[in-house]
Design an enzyme around this catalytic site. Structure first.
Site, mmCIF file in Angstrom:
data_model
loop_
_atom_site.group_PDB
_atom_site.id
_atom_site.type_symbol
_atom_site.label_atom_id
_atom_site.label_comp_id
_atom_site.label_asym_id
_atom_site.label_seq_id
_atom_site.Cartn_x
_atom_site.Cartn_y
_atom_site.Cartn_z
ATOM 1 N N CYS A 1 4.108 -3.741 5.765
ATOM 2 C CA CYS A 1 4.102 -2.705 6.799
ATOM 3 C C CYS A 1 4.647 -3.242 8.125
ATOM 4 O O CYS A 1 5.854 -3.378 8.276
ATOM 5 C CB CYS A 1 2.708 -2.098 6.947
ATOM 6 S SG CYS A 1 2.726 -0.475 7.745
ATOM 7 N N HIS B 1 1.133 -0.643 1.318
ATOM 8 C CA HIS B 1 -0.024 -1.541 1.450
ATOM 9 C C HIS B 1 -0.593 -1.937 0.077
ATOM 10 O O HIS B 1 -1.601 -1.384 -0.376
ATOM 11 C CB HIS B 1 -1.119 -0.865 2.285
ATOM 12 C CG HIS B 1 -0.807 -0.834 3.740
ATOM 13 N ND1 HIS B 1 -1.214 -1.813 4.623
ATOM 14 C CD2 HIS B 1 -0.093 0.059 4.479
ATOM 15 C CE1 HIS B 1 -0.789 -1.527 5.832
ATOM 16 N NE2 HIS B 1 -0.103 -0.392 5.777
ATOM 17 N N GLU C 1 -2.218 -4.640 -0.589
ATOM 18 C CA GLU C 1 -3.486 -5.383 -0.446
ATOM 19 C C GLU C 1 -4.716 -4.498 -0.655
ATOM 20 O O GLU C 1 -5.797 -5.000 -0.972
ATOM 21 C CB GLU C 1 -3.546 -6.063 0.929
ATOM 22 C CG GLU C 1 -3.968 -5.193 2.092
ATOM 23 C CD GLU C 1 -2.895 -4.235 2.593
ATOM 24 O OE1 GLU C 1 -3.191 -3.438 3.509
ATOM 25 O OE2 GLU C 1 -1.758 -4.292 2.083
#
Length: 267
Positions: A120, A228, A230
């Site tokens: 990001c 994203h 994660e």
């Protein structure tokens, strides 16, 4: 006769860049737990939080210590002056401390072959570092999707649900671990306007927006994604694969780095 103790294999060390924040009126450094968990559990590395403080960072020491770095997402925006645009409005969330730390450190890490995973804001930092520019309001551009996270009243985990598909370009880093298409989440209002020099597109959104790129001529793992991963390591194969491959590259660097640092003795 006792046997020699088994030597534990040490983990690769991965820095995670932090944001500079105010905490109880004190300057502080912060990172979301999803990055720590993904580096530890999926990449199989030792997370090390790196303060967004240029004066506290010594590139040579980090090159001698690190096996990888994660450039995290953030609510803050890169100062528009860094890519030659007019300044962002005064009320825009910015982090000049992180700008200074990241842009001061990254060239040395890239030259030293340190594996890099940009997510990001980190994706945007790598683009700007290479001379690219950013569109500050993707949703306002004709023909573009609204890439923002949507309703903030939803539970946080729902913000990270898949939002759109991506087309993965054949022959790149991402194609090697993910195939030709995948679904990803979307939580950004800025995006690539002009791709930086030497960057190779790895994936695009249905509206053509660049969603992932790599460094075309880098020998090390260097992948940047606009979404994203994660936050999806429990239920998304692509998210797991990205951090697993990053961890593998960091492990290879650790092995090379430690071999090079061992003393040699005359026969």
């Amino acid at each position: 006769m006792s046997s020699a103790p088994i030597q534990k294999s040490l983990l690769p060390v991965v820095a995670i860049i932090t944001d500079r924040i105010d905490l109880h009126r004190h300057p502080a450094y912060s990172v979301l737990g999803g990055y720590v968990r993904a580096v530890s559990e999926i990449a199989g590395a030792q997370p090390l939080l790196l303060p967004a403080c240029a004066d506290a960072i010594d590139a040579d020491t980090l090159i001698d210590t690190l096996d990888g770095i994660v450039l995290t997402g953030s609510p803050s925006n890169i100062a528009a002056e860094r890519y030659g645009a007019t300044p962002l409005p005064a009320m825009t969330c910015q982090d000049p401390h992180r700008d200074a730390a990241v842009f001061g450190l990254l060239p040395a890490l890239i030259d030293a072959g340190v594996p890099i995973l940009g997510i990001c804001r980190g994706f945007q930092e790598l683009n700007v570092l290479h001379g690219g520019t950013l569109e500050r309001a993707v949703h306002a551009q004709p023909g573009r999707l609204d890439h923002r996270e949507g309703d903030h009243d939803r539970p946080i985990q729902q913000w990270y649900d898949d939002s759109h598909d991506i087309h993965i370009v054949p022959g790149g880093w991402l194609a090697g671990i993910a195939g030709r298409s995948a679904a990803v989440n979307s939580l950004h209002h800025q995006g690539v306007e002009r791709l930086g020099a030497g960057l190779r597109i790895e994936a695009t959104a249905p509206d053509g927006l660049v969603e992932a790129f790599s460094l075309a001529n880098a020998a090390q793992f260097t992948l940047a994604v606009q979404w994203h991963p994660e936050m999806r390591i429990d239920d998304c194969g692509l998210a797991k694969a990205i951090f697993s491959e990053f961890g593998r590259a960091c492990g290879e660097r650790r092995a090379t780095r430690t071999r090079a640092s061992r003393p040699t003795f005359p026969a």
